[in-house]
Design a protein around this motif. Structure first.
Motif, PDB file in Angstrom:
ATOM      1  N   UNK A   1       0.908  -1.223  -0.041  1.00  0.00           N
ATOM      2  CA  UNK A   1      -0.062   0.064  -0.089  1.00  0.00           C
ATOM      3  C   UNK A   1       0.984   1.080   0.051  1.00  0.00           C
ATOM      4  N   UNK A   2       0.391   2.227  -0.660  1.00  0.00           N
ATOM      5  CA  UNK A   2       0.944   3.597  -0.727  1.00  0.00           C
ATOM      6  C   UNK A   2       2.392   3.706  -1.596  1.00  0.00           C
TER       7      UNK A   2
ATOM      8  N   UNK B   1      -2.086  -3.834  -7.115  1.00  0.00           N
ATOM      9  CA  UNK B   1      -1.179  -4.211  -6.025  1.00  0.00           C
ATOM     10  C   UNK B   1       0.162  -3.367  -5.640  1.00  0.00           C
ATOM     11  N   UNK B   2       0.253  -2.230  -6.523  1.00  0.00           N
ATOM     12  CA  UNK B   2       1.572  -1.732  -6.622  1.00  0.00           C
ATOM     13  C   UNK B   2       2.728  -1.889  -7.390  1.00  0.00           C
ATOM     14  N   UNK B   3       3.582  -1.249  -7.549  1.00  0.00           N
ATOM     15  CA  UNK B   3       4.807  -1.666  -8.317  1.00  0.00           C
ATOM     16  C   UNK B   3       5.319  -2.754  -7.916  1.00  0.00           C
ATOM     17  N   UNK B   4       5.631  -3.163  -6.694  1.00  0.00           N
ATOM     18  CA  UNK B   4       6.286  -4.481  -6.656  1.00  0.00           C
ATOM     19  C   UNK B   4       5.535  -5.717  -6.992  1.00  0.00           C
ATOM     20  N   UNK B   5       4.223  -5.746  -6.526  1.00  0.00           N
ATOM     21  CA  UNK B   5       3.295  -6.625  -7.074  1.00  0.00           C
ATOM     22  C   UNK B   5       3.216  -6.933  -8.377  1.00  0.00           C
ATOM     23  N   UNK B   6       3.480  -5.799  -9.095  1.00  0.00           N
ATOM     24  CA  UNK B   6       3.502  -5.646 -10.681  1.00  0.00           C
ATOM     25  C   UNK B   6       4.709  -6.195 -11.116  1.00  0.00           C
ATOM     26  N   UNK B   7       5.812  -6.104 -10.679  1.00  0.00           N
ATOM     27  CA  UNK B   7       7.353  -6.476 -10.848  1.00  0.00           C
ATOM     28  C   UNK B   7       7.357  -8.028 -10.648  1.00  0.00           C
ATOM     29  N   UNK B   8       6.591  -8.398  -9.569  1.00  0.00           N
ATOM     30  CA  UNK B   8       6.684 -10.024  -9.074  1.00  0.00           C
ATOM     31  C   UNK B   8       5.908 -10.520 -10.465  1.00  0.00           C
ATOM     32  N   UNK B   9       4.630 -10.119 -10.885  1.00  0.00           N
ATOM     33  CA  UNK B   9       3.940 -10.888 -11.635  1.00  0.00           C
ATOM     34  C   UNK B   9       4.519 -10.825 -13.017  1.00  0.00           C
ATOM     35  N   UNK B  10       5.180  -9.865 -13.573  1.00  0.00           N
ATOM     36  CA  UNK B  10       5.910 -10.093 -14.727  1.00  0.00           C
ATOM     37  C   UNK B  10       7.497 -10.243 -15.039  1.00  0.00           C
ATOM     38  N   UNK B  11       8.121 -10.593 -13.647  1.00  0.00           N
ATOM     39  CA  UNK B  11       9.407 -10.762 -13.534  1.00  0.00           C
ATOM     40  C   UNK B  11       9.633 -12.351 -12.764  1.00  0.00           C
TER      41      UNK B  11
END
Length: 186
Positions: free
Chosen positions: A29-30, A106-116
């Motif tokens: 969050x945030x 979910x934010x940049x970290x969740x996005x990064x986990x999904x794609x990388x």
């Protein structure tokens, strides 16, 4: 056959709920930059990657408008199993009989986990959206998910559960993702 369908639907829901629990930690969050929380348009404008795009253009999008079973003939066409919108904080989800569409903010970290992640297999862009595919097998149930990049924080995941022919699950998921990507870009 009915018991098998119930088990597959339960598997999809368990995966969606399990992923929802992973993304709701305080660390997610945030996050984000200047556009975090901004309304934006009701549909994404595409681009080969969401990096650099901020905001939440999918904030008011009902995931059930992105894919209907009739859009992909290989999905179950049974009238008794109409798609249902599930209210999962930060992850509005539409669950059909043998598919689910999840909007993830979910934010940049969740996005990064999904794609990388090591499980994500890069696909060719779909209607201008970066795409990855993941496969999961739980017991005898098998599913295939295609995630479409929207912004640096948002993506849409289309999950299809194997029906009578598990070898075609990912082909069906790709077809469903093409439909969703077309609606995101329009």
């Amino acid at each position: 056959m009915t018991m098998r369908r119930v088990a597959m639907t339960a598997t999809i829901l368990a995966c969606v709920l399990g992923l929802a629990a992973c993304g709701d930690s305080d660390g997610d969050k945030g996050t984000g930059g200047p556009g975090n929380g901004a309304g934006g348009s009701s549909a994404a404008q595409g681009g080969s990657t969401g990096k650099g795009k901020t905001g939440t253009p999918l904030a008011d999008v009902d995931p059930c408008t992105l894919l209907k079973p009739a859009d992909v003939p290989q999905l179950s066409q049974d009238n008794y199993a109409q798609p249902t919108k599930l209210s999962i904080p930060g992850k509005p989800t539409c669950s059909g009989y043998d598919f689910a569409v999840e909007i993830n903010d979910g934010g940049a970290d969740v996005h990064d986990m999904e794609f990388n992640s090591s499980r994500a297999k890069a696909l060719s862009d779909i209607s201008g959206h970066k795409a990855v595919m993941t496969q999961t097998t739980t017991g005898s149930a098998r599913d295939c998910a295609v995630s479409l990049d929207v912004t640096a924080q948002e993506y849409v995941r289309v999950t299809v559960t194997a029906g009578d022919n598990p070898t075609q699950t990912c082909d069906i998921a790709k077809k469903a993702a093409e439909v969703v990507a077309g609606r995101l870009s329009s």
